[in-house]
Design an enzyme around this catalytic site. Sequence first.
Site, short mmCIF file in Angstrom:
data_model
loop_
_atom_site.label_atom_id
_atom_site.label_comp_id
_atom_site.label_asym_id
_atom_site.label_seq_id
_atom_site.Cartn_x
_atom_site.Cartn_y
_atom_site.Cartn_z
CG ASP A 183 29.03 -10.40 -7.72
OD1 ASP A 183 29.64 -9.34 -7.52
OD2 ASP A 183 27.93 -10.45 -8.32
CD GLU B 13 26.96 -3.94 -3.46
OE1 GLU B 13 25.74 -4.12 -3.62
OE2 GLU B 13 27.69 -3.43 -4.33
#
Length: 557
Positions: A59, A230
Amino acid sequence: MRRLLLAASALTTIGAAPQSAPVASFDWFAYRGADPIDSAVEPGPGQYRNPVLAGFHPDPSVLRVGDDYYLVNSTFAYFPGLPIYHSRDLVSWHQIGNAIDRPDQFDFGKLRLSRGIFAPDLSYHDGTYYLAGTCVDCGGNFVMTARDPAGPWSDPVWNKIEGIDPSLFFDADGSAWILNNGTPPEPPRYEGHRAIWIQRIDLTTLQPFGPRTVLIDGGVHPAEKPIWAEGPHIYAHDGWYYLSTAEGGTAENHSQTIWRSKSVDGPYTPGPINPILTQRDLPADRDHPITSAGHADFVTTPSGKWWATFLATRPYKGDFYNIGRETFLLPVTWHDGWPLILPPKTPIPYVHKRPDLPREADRARPQTGAFSYRDDFGGERLSPAWLMIRNPHSRWYAQADGALRLTARPAPLGGNTQPSYLGRRLQHHHGTITVRMHFAPKQAGDRAGIAILQSQDYFYTLSLAEKDGGMAVELRKRAGADDPAGGTVVASEPVRIKAGAPIDLSIRPDGARIGFAYAVKPGTWHRLPDQDATILSTKTAGGFIGATVGPFATAAH
């Protein structure tokens, strides 16, 4: 110096250790790793190697301020958390701190390792650095601030936005916005149906206000039931607002999509090529595959070139990888007003032309390719790269006089409290990790050594223990929640060694297999039976993290 002291305070000033507990002392920790691809594909002049941050760096969120680049990764329930990296060339990254470096910033309690901090977003506006994120099962969504990305970072300011993966966008008119993944406005139509929302945020209170608007409901092709929209980010470019989101989940169907609008709060239209990054459309049997690409973030160079950091994985076979999701870098090209990271059916390259930036002089160990390093535990402060499971609430570790000392406590690696364990990210599938240890167990059940851990349910430990009135080297394995919390003994050998005398312990990952060895006399290695390394994979253990490896100590109950 103040920042360094604050960042290290959790490692030196918490509580007090029981005087009667046995203490394991480690002279050094040595890491050497090299995967087959490292020699098969070598960067040429003017090229760099992917990934740019190997092993358990998921991420990534990237930011440029002037000539400096900063990057942060998810750390879930590890502490210290949210490592902050710095670079001048987008290729060579050096850790300058951790945004979570004080135990009272977050309370991970008894969380499992793949809960905690998800998908942080790093941004900058008007002299202040912002870090937005989600603490899953431990508070929800938050924003932190700092005047220096190296820290100290503020305590989290919590908000009531539902969902995960918040990010901030600062518009040219002075307005600030927070966007994130949340439940759709109507009841979900299928498992994984999510929406991307946006709302204004007050930069003084760090609280959202005003109407909350849906930007994306589902994904690019709603009829195909897209899952897990997301990790959203908004960028302004040539009169348009571009919204980039991950889609498809973080496994092999992971991807990145692009949308644009003339207004920051929509409506947004998907681009003509979507996804703009994925590896799911490639043959599964290709050589040296890179898979599961997505969760991208864009950044520009001073000359106006666009680049993307993103996560992906490198399996050693099938969908098995033990080192977790890693940080990759690729250029972003523009076509008819739309950005593209990779055309369809295009493998992520292991080497690529470097960004148009002055090459940074080497100032720290490499973070990719074949490399080795050694920590001799000099000074009084641990490296910021060391990780522990959950927040510390007592002083069971110390670095002084050229040694690391861990107090053995009755907290097993497979428990739901904090064990006496310090780990570094495993960054290769093939390598050798070695420690030199001194340990004098006081009773049966006292053990200390080295562990390699994917989660609290899946790990191996190689330790020195008391057995039948003598000393023995034990290899233990935990391969599921039904196994004992300290693992099951799979091999044991008596050793002639005085309590407290030095012993070398080594863990040797080798793809799907893993070796273990010990040496009472330096260089004279005794190997234990090889074991199955696939239990350390995400495919077997589940979750979102990569394996860590390092010293531990456990006391009898």
